[in-house]
Design a protein around this motif. Structure first.
Motif, short mmCIF file in Angstrom:
data_model
loop_
_atom_site.label_atom_id
_atom_site.label_comp_id
_atom_site.label_asym_id
_atom_site.label_seq_id
_atom_site.Cartn_x
_atom_site.Cartn_y
_atom_site.Cartn_z
N ILE A 36 0.70 -1.25 -0.17
CA ILE A 36 0.05 -0.11 -0.07
C ILE A 36 0.94 1.37 -0.06
CG2 ILE A 36 -1.72 1.27 1.45
CD1 ILE A 36 -2.74 -1.38 2.49
N ARG A 37 1.92 1.10 0.74
CA ARG A 37 2.65 2.42 0.84
C ARG A 37 3.45 2.84 -0.32
NH1 ARG A 37 4.95 3.14 7.04
NH2 ARG A 37 3.12 2.99 8.05
N GLN A 38 3.99 1.40 -0.93
CA GLN A 38 4.69 1.69 -2.30
C GLN A 38 3.76 2.07 -3.33
OE1 GLN A 38 5.74 -2.29 -2.49
NE2 GLN A 38 7.22 -2.29 -1.06
N ALA A 39 2.44 1.63 -3.42
CA ALA A 39 1.54 2.25 -4.38
C ALA A 39 1.28 3.63 -4.26
CB ALA A 39 0.30 1.47 -4.20
N ARG A 40 1.11 4.24 -2.84
CA ARG A 40 0.71 5.68 -2.61
C ARG A 40 1.93 6.50 -2.94
NH1 ARG A 40 -1.64 6.64 3.03
NH2 ARG A 40 -2.55 8.62 1.95
N ALA A 41 3.08 5.88 -2.87
CA ALA A 41 4.14 6.78 -3.19
C ALA A 41 4.57 6.98 -4.50
CB ALA A 41 5.63 6.31 -2.47
N CYS A 42 3.74 6.16 -5.49
CA CYS A 42 4.04 6.27 -6.92
C CYS A 42 3.15 7.36 -7.47
CB CYS A 42 3.56 4.80 -7.53
SG CYS A 42 3.84 4.76 -9.29
N GLN A 43 3.75 8.28 -8.14
CA GLN A 43 2.99 9.54 -8.47
C GLN A 43 1.87 9.05 -9.60
OE1 GLN A 43 5.87 12.62 -9.42
NE2 GLN A 43 6.28 13.01 -7.30
N ALA A 44 2.25 7.82 -10.43
CA ALA A 44 1.64 7.61 -11.53
C ALA A 44 0.24 6.94 -11.15
CB ALA A 44 2.12 6.85 -12.56
N ILE A 45 -0.04 6.37 -9.76
CA ILE A 45 -1.02 5.78 -9.20
C ILE A 45 -1.90 6.59 -8.51
CG2 ILE A 45 -1.98 4.20 -7.56
CD1 ILE A 45 0.68 2.58 -8.19
N ALA A 46 -3.51 6.78 -8.86
CA ALA A 46 -4.27 7.69 -8.49
C ALA A 46 -4.99 7.09 -7.20
CB ALA A 46 -5.59 7.89 -9.51
N GLN A 47 -5.19 5.99 -7.07
CA GLN A 47 -5.99 5.13 -5.95
C GLN A 47 -5.32 3.78 -5.66
OE1 GLN A 47 -9.75 6.85 -7.87
NE2 GLN A 47 -10.44 6.33 -5.64
N VAL A 48 -5.53 3.54 -4.60
CA VAL A 48 -5.11 2.04 -4.31
C VAL A 48 -6.50 1.40 -3.68
CG1 VAL A 48 -3.81 0.61 -2.74
CG2 VAL A 48 -2.81 2.88 -3.53
N VAL A 49 -6.77 0.18 -4.14
CA VAL A 49 -7.98 -0.66 -3.86
C VAL A 49 -7.44 -2.15 -3.34
CG1 VAL A 49 -10.15 -1.75 -4.51
CG2 VAL A 49 -9.48 0.54 -5.47
N VAL A 50 -8.13 -2.47 -2.08
CA VAL A 50 -7.50 -3.72 -1.80
C VAL A 50 -8.92 -4.78 -1.77
CG1 VAL A 50 -7.23 -5.12 0.48
CG2 VAL A 50 -6.02 -3.02 0.08
N SER A 51 -8.66 -5.85 -2.40
CA SER A 51 -9.73 -6.87 -2.59
C SER A 51 -9.42 -7.90 -1.36
CB SER A 51 -9.52 -7.41 -4.10
OG SER A 51 -10.58 -8.53 -3.99
N THR A 52 -10.17 -8.15 -0.35
CA THR A 52 -10.09 -9.14 0.62
C THR A 52 -11.21 -9.67 1.10
OG1 THR A 52 -8.84 -9.63 2.69
CG2 THR A 52 -10.06 -7.54 2.37
N ASP A 53 -11.35 -10.80 1.58
CA ASP A 53 -12.59 -11.61 2.15
C ASP A 53 -12.40 -11.20 3.71
OD1 ASP A 53 -10.35 -13.17 2.23
OD2 ASP A 53 -11.54 -14.81 3.00
#
Length: 234
Positions: A36-53
């Motif tokens: 999650i932190r890596q994705a949020r640190a990437c400027q090209a990524i707008a949002q982070v979605v987690v799929s879990t049960d």
């Protein structure tokens, strides 16, 4: 449509090799927190979605700044369930969710590859952005080769090279890669219209082995912890 990249992290709760694997601690943080932190640190990524049960995973994801707009159905969260179907479920839901969709680029960042760096994510997105492939995977240079030191057992119990006789010098053999779980990049359209990665045009981005470890069993977690501590406390 304006280009928009959504990062997805697929993290089911029923791990057998390491119970509670996706929220097991690595460097003092739950495993999923690293992705999650890596994705949020990437400027090209707008949002982070987690799929879990799993609600415990969902709560950690929310605390780390990811969105959990749905809980994954149980039939898509078993150890026998198709990852591709989980991708389709998440993409379909997010395309209908006005707070997320529409989007043009899908990137999956598995929680089990916590040692990736933002530069690896950027490299995968850049390769996909060239526009000539449907999917980008990651790999590391293979440690074994079917031409030289990978063998298979014959019915008579003896072994033989998997691919004998094609090359006699390593310098002549083509480069080979072990696939990793660092990242997968595609489009929502390709995912929804197909049943698997190899139905499209596929490219690979090479990632160093020390950033591509895939955590599946306790030894992997131990090795990841050693590498993490070396990198962060050198």
């Amino acid at each position: 449509m304006t280009s928009k990249t959504i990062a997805f992290i697929f993290a089911r709760g029923g791990s057998k090799g390491i119970p509670g694997k996706n929220i097991a601690l690595l460097g003092g943080l739950p495993l999923i927190a690293h992705s999650i932190r890596q994705a949020r640190a990437c400027q090209a990524i707008a949002q982070v979605v987690v799929s879990t049960d799993d609600e415990a995973i969902a709560e950690v994801a929310r605390q780390q700044g990811a969105q959990v707009p749905f809980l994954r159905p149980a039939e898509l969260a078993s150890d026998k369930a198709s990852e591709w179907l989980a991708w389709q479920h998440a993409v379909s839901h997010c395309l209908r969710d006005p707070s997320i969709g529409p989007f043009s680029v899908f990137i999956s960042l598995p929680a089990t590859a916590p040692l990736r760096q933002v530069q690896d994510i950027d490299a995968c997105l850049k390769r996909y952005g060239q526009g000539d492939v449907d999917m980008v995977l990651t790999g590391t240079p293979a440690q074994r080769s079917p031409f030289f030191n990978m063998v298979q057992q014959r019915p008579d119990g003896q072994v033989e090279l998997v691919m004998p006789g094609q090359y006699h010098r390593r310098q002549d053999a083509p480069p080979l890669y072990d696939l990793t779980t660092v990242a997968y990049v595609s489009s929502p359209e390709f995912i929804m219209a197909h049943q698997g990665i190899w139905q499209g045009r596929v490219a690979l981005v090479s990632v160093p082995r020390e950033r591509a470890i895939d955590i599946d069993e306790p030894l992997d977690l131990y090795l990841a912890e050693c590498l993490y501590q070396r990198e962060n406390h050198a």
